[in-house]
Write a protein that holds these residues in place. Structure first.
Motif, PDB file in Angstrom:
ATOM      1  N   LEU A  46       0.838  -1.198   0.000  1.00 21.85           N
ATOM      2  CA  LEU A  46       0.000   0.000   0.000  1.00 21.85           C
ATOM      3  C   LEU A  46       0.874   1.250   0.000  1.00 21.85           C
ATOM      4  O   LEU A  46       0.623   2.192  -0.753  1.00 21.85           O
ATOM      5  CB  LEU A  46      -0.943  -0.001   1.205  1.00 21.85           C
ATOM      6  CG  LEU A  46      -1.807   1.249   1.381  1.00 21.85           C
ATOM      7  CD1 LEU A  46      -2.678   1.513   0.156  1.00 21.85           C
ATOM      8  CD2 LEU A  46      -2.659   1.119   2.641  1.00 21.85           C
ATOM      9  N   GLN A  47       1.915   1.256   0.805  1.00 20.80           N
ATOM     10  CA  GLN A  47       2.811   2.410   0.855  1.00 20.80           C
ATOM     11  C   GLN A  47       3.492   2.628  -0.491  1.00 20.80           C
ATOM     12  O   GLN A  47       3.627   3.762  -0.949  1.00 20.80           O
ATOM     13  CB  GLN A  47       3.859   2.238   1.960  1.00 20.80           C
ATOM     14  CG  GLN A  47       4.771   3.435   2.132  1.00 20.80           C
ATOM     15  CD  GLN A  47       4.022   4.724   2.441  1.00 20.80           C
ATOM     16  OE1 GLN A  47       3.045   4.735   3.181  1.00 20.80           O
ATOM     17  NE2 GLN A  47       4.469   5.833   1.860  1.00 20.80           N
ATOM     18  N   LYS A  48       3.903   1.554  -1.136  1.00 21.94           N
ATOM     19  CA  LYS A  48       4.528   1.678  -2.457  1.00 21.94           C
ATOM     20  C   LYS A  48       3.534   2.256  -3.466  1.00 21.94           C
ATOM     21  O   LYS A  48       3.895   3.119  -4.271  1.00 21.94           O
ATOM     22  CB  LYS A  48       5.054   0.328  -2.937  1.00 21.94           C
ATOM     23  CG  LYS A  48       5.738   0.411  -4.292  1.00 21.94           C
ATOM     24  CD  LYS A  48       6.479  -0.857  -4.618  1.00 21.94           C
ATOM     25  CE  LYS A  48       7.023  -0.881  -6.017  1.00 21.94           C
ATOM     26  NZ  LYS A  48       8.032   0.050  -6.335  1.00 21.94           N
ATOM     27  N   LEU A  49       2.288   1.814  -3.407  1.00 22.80           N
ATOM     28  CA  LEU A  49       1.256   2.362  -4.294  1.00 22.80           C
ATOM     29  C   LEU A  49       1.098   3.861  -4.063  1.00 22.80           C
ATOM     30  O   LEU A  49       1.023   4.639  -5.018  1.00 22.80           O
ATOM     31  CB  LEU A  49      -0.076   1.641  -4.071  1.00 22.80           C
ATOM     32  CG  LEU A  49      -1.285   2.237  -4.804  1.00 22.80           C
ATOM     33  CD1 LEU A  49      -1.096   2.204  -6.319  1.00 22.80           C
ATOM     34  CD2 LEU A  49      -2.557   1.497  -4.392  1.00 22.80           C
ATOM     35  N   LEU A  89      -6.290   5.110   3.489  1.00 22.21           N
ATOM     36  CA  LEU A  89      -6.512   3.661   3.540  1.00 22.21           C
ATOM     37  C   LEU A  89      -5.480   3.008   4.452  1.00 22.21           C
ATOM     38  O   LEU A  89      -4.360   3.495   4.592  1.00 22.21           O
ATOM     39  CB  LEU A  89      -6.416   3.051   2.139  1.00 22.21           C
ATOM     40  CG  LEU A  89      -7.467   3.497   1.131  1.00 22.21           C
ATOM     41  CD1 LEU A  89      -7.169   2.893  -0.240  1.00 22.21           C
ATOM     42  CD2 LEU A  89      -8.862   3.100   1.588  1.00 22.21           C
ATOM     43  N   ARG A  90      -5.872   1.902   5.043  1.00 17.38           N
ATOM     44  CA  ARG A  90      -4.986   1.139   5.915  1.00 17.38           C
ATOM     45  C   ARG A  90      -5.058  -0.334   5.547  1.00 17.38           C
ATOM     46  O   ARG A  90      -6.115  -0.841   5.171  1.00 17.38           O
ATOM     47  CB  ARG A  90      -5.395   1.298   7.391  1.00 17.38           C
ATOM     48  CG  ARG A  90      -5.300   2.716   7.917  1.00 17.38           C
ATOM     49  CD  ARG A  90      -3.842   3.150   8.090  1.00 17.38           C
ATOM     50  NE  ARG A  90      -3.726   4.534   8.478  1.00 17.38           N
ATOM     51  CZ  ARG A  90      -3.447   5.543   7.652  1.00 17.38           C
ATOM     52  NH1 ARG A  90      -3.277   5.325   6.372  1.00 17.38           N
ATOM     53  NH2 ARG A  90      -3.331   6.771   8.100  1.00 17.38           N
ATOM     54  N   GLY A  97     -12.308  -0.494  -0.611  1.00 16.49           N
ATOM     55  CA  GLY A  97     -11.149   0.363  -0.861  1.00 16.49           C
ATOM     56  C   GLY A  97     -10.440  -0.003  -2.152  1.00 16.49           C
ATOM     57  O   GLY A  97     -10.058   0.871  -2.937  1.00 16.49           O
ATOM     58  N   LEU A  98     -10.274  -1.292  -2.375  1.00 13.10           N
ATOM     59  CA  LEU A  98      -9.630  -1.751  -3.610  1.00 13.10           C
ATOM     60  C   LEU A  98     -10.475  -1.416  -4.832  1.00 13.10           C
ATOM     61  O   LEU A  98      -9.956  -0.938  -5.844  1.00 13.10           O
ATOM     62  CB  LEU A  98      -9.368  -3.254  -3.543  1.00 13.10           C
ATOM     63  CG  LEU A  98      -8.223  -3.666  -2.631  1.00 13.10           C
ATOM     64  CD1 LEU A  98      -8.282  -5.153  -2.337  1.00 13.10           C
ATOM     65  CD2 LEU A  98      -6.884  -3.281  -3.249  1.00 13.10           C
ATOM     66  N   ASP A  99     -11.771  -1.653  -4.727  1.00 13.24           N
ATOM     67  CA  ASP A  99     -12.661  -1.350  -5.850  1.00 13.24           C
ATOM     68  C   ASP A  99     -12.652   0.142  -6.165  1.00 13.24           C
ATOM     69  O   ASP A  99     -12.678   0.536  -7.330  1.00 13.24           O
ATOM     70  CB  ASP A  99     -14.085  -1.823  -5.561  1.00 13.24           C
ATOM     71  CG  ASP A  99     -14.228  -3.333  -5.620  1.00 13.24           C
ATOM     72  OD1 ASP A  99     -13.295  -4.019  -6.099  1.00 13.24           O
ATOM     73  OD2 ASP A  99     -15.284  -3.837  -5.172  1.00 13.24           O
TER      74      ASP A  99
END
Length: 120
Positions: A46-49, A89-90, A97-99
């Motif tokens: 998530l952090q990389k995104l 987001l976490r 969240g993904l959608d």
């Protein structure tokens, strides 16, 4: 509704904006969302995104400013809103969240980014 979400969630030629740097960054964001979907519990993915997305937005906005692109202000606002939600987001990411991320990216590229084709 908008444009369909690809399944599997990967960049394809239909997302091409014809600026190599931006197309490459879009591919990276697609990959980041895909990676998060494959491993929603990974805070590192998530952090990389978030990092890839923020860098892309910065690069894209710089190109818009350099070319004096008239659509820059609302485009930047859309980026800020999405990045704010993304940063909120976490892990573990839920389906909603993904959608949201998947849909936002597809709709943004095909409706908002496509407006700058040939203008940067």
């Amino acid at each position: 509704m908008g444009f369909p979400i690809p399944d599997p969630y990967v960049w394809d030629e239909s997302f091409k904006v014809f600026y190599q740097l931006l197309d490459d960054k879009h591919k990276q964001i697609f990959q980041g969302v895909f990676d998060c979907a494959k491993d929603p519990s990974s805070a590192a993915k998530l952090q990389k995104l978030i990092e890839v997305t923020a860098k892309h937005f910065s690069d894209e906005e710089n190109m818009m400013q350099q070319s004096k692109y008239s659509g820059y202000p609302p485009h930047k606002k859309a980026h800020e809103e999405f990045l704010g939600k993304l940063r909120g987001l976490r892990a573990p990411l839920d389906t909603a969240g993904l959608d949201y991320c998947k849909d936002w990216l597809v709709q943004h590229i095909k409706t908002i980014d496509f407006k700058y084709k040939g203008k940067l």
